[in-house]
Write an enzyme that holds these catalytic residues in place. Structure first.
Site, PDB file in Angstrom:
ATOM      1  N   GLY A 121       0.800  -1.225   0.000  1.00 16.19           N
ATOM      2  CA  GLY A 121       0.000   0.000   0.000  1.00 16.19           C
ATOM      3  C   GLY A 121       0.825   1.264   0.000  1.00 16.19           C
ATOM      4  CB  SER A 201       3.471  -3.562  -3.144  1.00 13.21           C
ATOM      5  OG  SER A 201       3.564  -2.252  -3.652  1.00 13.21           O
TER       6      SER A 201
END
Length: 543
Positions: A121, A201
């Protein structure tokens, strides 16, 4: 009467499915927990357990110890999210450090391998909730899954290099969560000596940073790094006090004094702090607009830093010798191109196509190298959305693929443990991010598409087709095999491929598609381009 009895039995079954069935109570260091059984009866779920504490008085610092309680703590509540901006305003809170433990609901003959997931995120969004990270696919493979929240945005990553705000609070939350696992996971039937940390990520980048940090020593045995690397140019905030000064400037204050900045920010409510938005001036370098990122800390008495040197320098000289599995998707950049406009893309013409993690003797030298990059990806054409697939390749390779390969090279040349590499190229009905980015008719897999084949979150509640089911079986088998044995395809595996680790003489990649196959490095021409640039111009200090 017989029909009435049948009706009563059916009614009872319906009611039982509407009411949470309790999971066995667990006694941990803080007290006794109760949880619930999953709807299908396969998983014991313990959700929202406080693993550390934080509030406005300890803002920007390492978290405090977790609370204890009398009686039984009912660990069934998923409402906890760390403060972040959303389309409905600020959601979550400052007191958000909760952890979730998912245990297979089956008899255990020995302690189970543990997989601890760090969510992505971009360090300002997300949570460990079942919205994305449902446990069912992985726990079917007889492992315990752990997910958790960590502080995000300014609350997690303000870095002023003073005792009140030394930096990397969000990473220190992650370390606190891993320490909690070491202390408590045996009570759930887990093996604290067989913990694999994995993430995607920003979560993968966090794993990479933890690999480089002495503060995480002994907290995990293996690591899986999905679409992230601490060597990427978007990961380290090289000028954190200046970034913080932009925040207070947007509030009407002009100062670059860390103590003054702290006084201003510490007086804000967490909601006021979370909604502050500002933009960095666009310079020649292709720097990210993400404001709150990990930083390199100074040694401050009374604090334990996560990082005091650039990960590049650490991996180049003294990496931790543990088994690691690295990978990227084949078209990471789809989701970034989807955020672009014609105007934002055209701004790149006449500027460098690399970030300020590189340094040059002159602007002429930098522009000369930038022109090589532009010609490689765009030829003689201007950069525009007409070349959106070329932009996709640039983002894929510069931000994800190449840094992961660089990190792999550092490890295979310096450690003895196995290092495995993959490229996720499969395109199926669960490629959520590719569809959301508007590229569902294009080949390959977008950034974050792979996580929907590891987790059965609420976001994808649809029926699973046969092709996707096979990929889920492949992925979960290899990931959990790696967590259990350090080898994704051990001799006992019935998977249709033998995953060969990379070596200093040869980088080997498993291509995950409709079929599994081993192959060589993807995009060797772009690798050679960036390898030469980073070898000659990487900025190895913060000055």
């Amino acid at each position: 009467m017989r029909y009435r009895r049948k009706y009563i039995v059916l009614f009872t079954l319906v009611v039982m499915n509407l009411i949470d069935q309790p999971a066995p109570e667990v006694k941990i260091a803080q007290g006794t927990l109760s949880g619930k059984m999953s709807a299908d009866g396969t998983v014991f779920e313990y959700i929202g357990i406080p693993y550390a504490s934080t509030n406005s008085s300890t803002r920007f610092q390492a978290p405090g110890p977790p609370p204890s309680w009398e009686g039984v703590y009912n660990a069934v509540d998923e409402i906890y999210v760390c403060a972040q901006n959303s389309f409905i305003g600020v959601i979550g809170s400052e007191d958000c450090l909760k952890i979730n433990v998912y245990v297979p609901a089956m008899p255990k003959t020995k302690p189970l391998a543990v997989m601890v997931y760090i969510h992505g995120g971009a360090f300002y969004l997300g949570s460990g909730s079942k919205t994305l990270h449902g446990p069912g696919f992985l726990t079917k493979k007889d492992v315990i899954l752990v997910t958790f929240n960590y502080r995000l945005g300014a609350l997690g990553f303000i870095c002023l290099n003073i005792k009140e705000a030394p930096g990397n609070a969000g990473l220190k939350d992650q370390i606190a969560a891993l320490k909690w696992v070491q202390k408590n996971i045996a009570a759930f039937g887990g093996d604290p000596d067989n913990v694999t940390v994995f993430g995607e990520s920003a979560g993968a980048t966090s794993v990479s940073l933890l690999l480089a940090s002495e503060a995480s020593t002994g907290l995990f045995k293996r690591a899986i790094v999905q679409s992230g690397s601490s060597l990427s140019n978007w990961v380290i905030n090289r000028n954190p006090v200046w970034i913080a000064s932009l925040l207070v400037k947007s509030l009407g204050h002009t100062t670059e004094d860390p103590n003054e900045i702290y006084k201003i920010l510490s007086k804000l409510s967490y909601k006021e702090l979370t909604v502050i938005t500002t933009k960095k001036p666009i310079g020649l370098f292709f720097d990210t607009q993400i404001l709150h990122l990990p930083c390199i800390e100074t040694n401050i008495p009374g604090t334990e830093p996560v990082l005091t040197d650039l990960p590049y320098n650490i991996f180049k000289s003294r990496p931790n010798d543990i088994e690691v599995l690295y990978g990227t998707t084949s078209k990471e950049g789809y989701f970034l191109v989807a955020l672009e406009t014609e105007e934002s893309v055209k701004e790149r013409n006449g500027r460098y196509l690399f970030a300020s993690d590189l340094t040059f003797s002159s602007e002429f030298e930098a522009m000369n190298e930038a022109e090589k990059v532009k010609e490689f990806y765009f030829g003689k054409d201007e950069i525009s959305l007409q070349k959106h697939l070329n932009i996709t390749d640039l983002y894929t390779q510069l931000y994800f693929e190449i840094p992961v390969i660089f990190e792999t090279e550092f490890l295979v040349n310096r450690i003895k443990s196995g290092v495995y590499n993959y490229i996720f190229n499969y395109s199926g009905a669960r490629n959520f991010m590719k569809t959301r980015s508007g590229y569902s008719d294009h080949e390959g897999a977008c950034h974050a598409d792979d996580i929907f084949y590891l987790f059965d979150g609420y976001l994808m509640p649809f029926r699973i087709n046969n092709d996707d089911s096979r990929i889920i079986e492949y992925m979960t088998s290899m990931w959990t095999n790696f967590a259990k044995y350090g080898n994704p395809t051990p001799d006992s595996s019935d998977l249709p491929v033998k995953w060969t680790p990379s070596t200093k003489d040869n980088l080997n990649f498993l291509y995950i598609d409709s079929e599994l196959k081993m192959g060589s490095m993807p995009n060797p021409e772009s690798y050679r381009l960036w390898k030469e640039i980073y070898k000659n111009y990487y900025k190895t200090d913060l000055a």
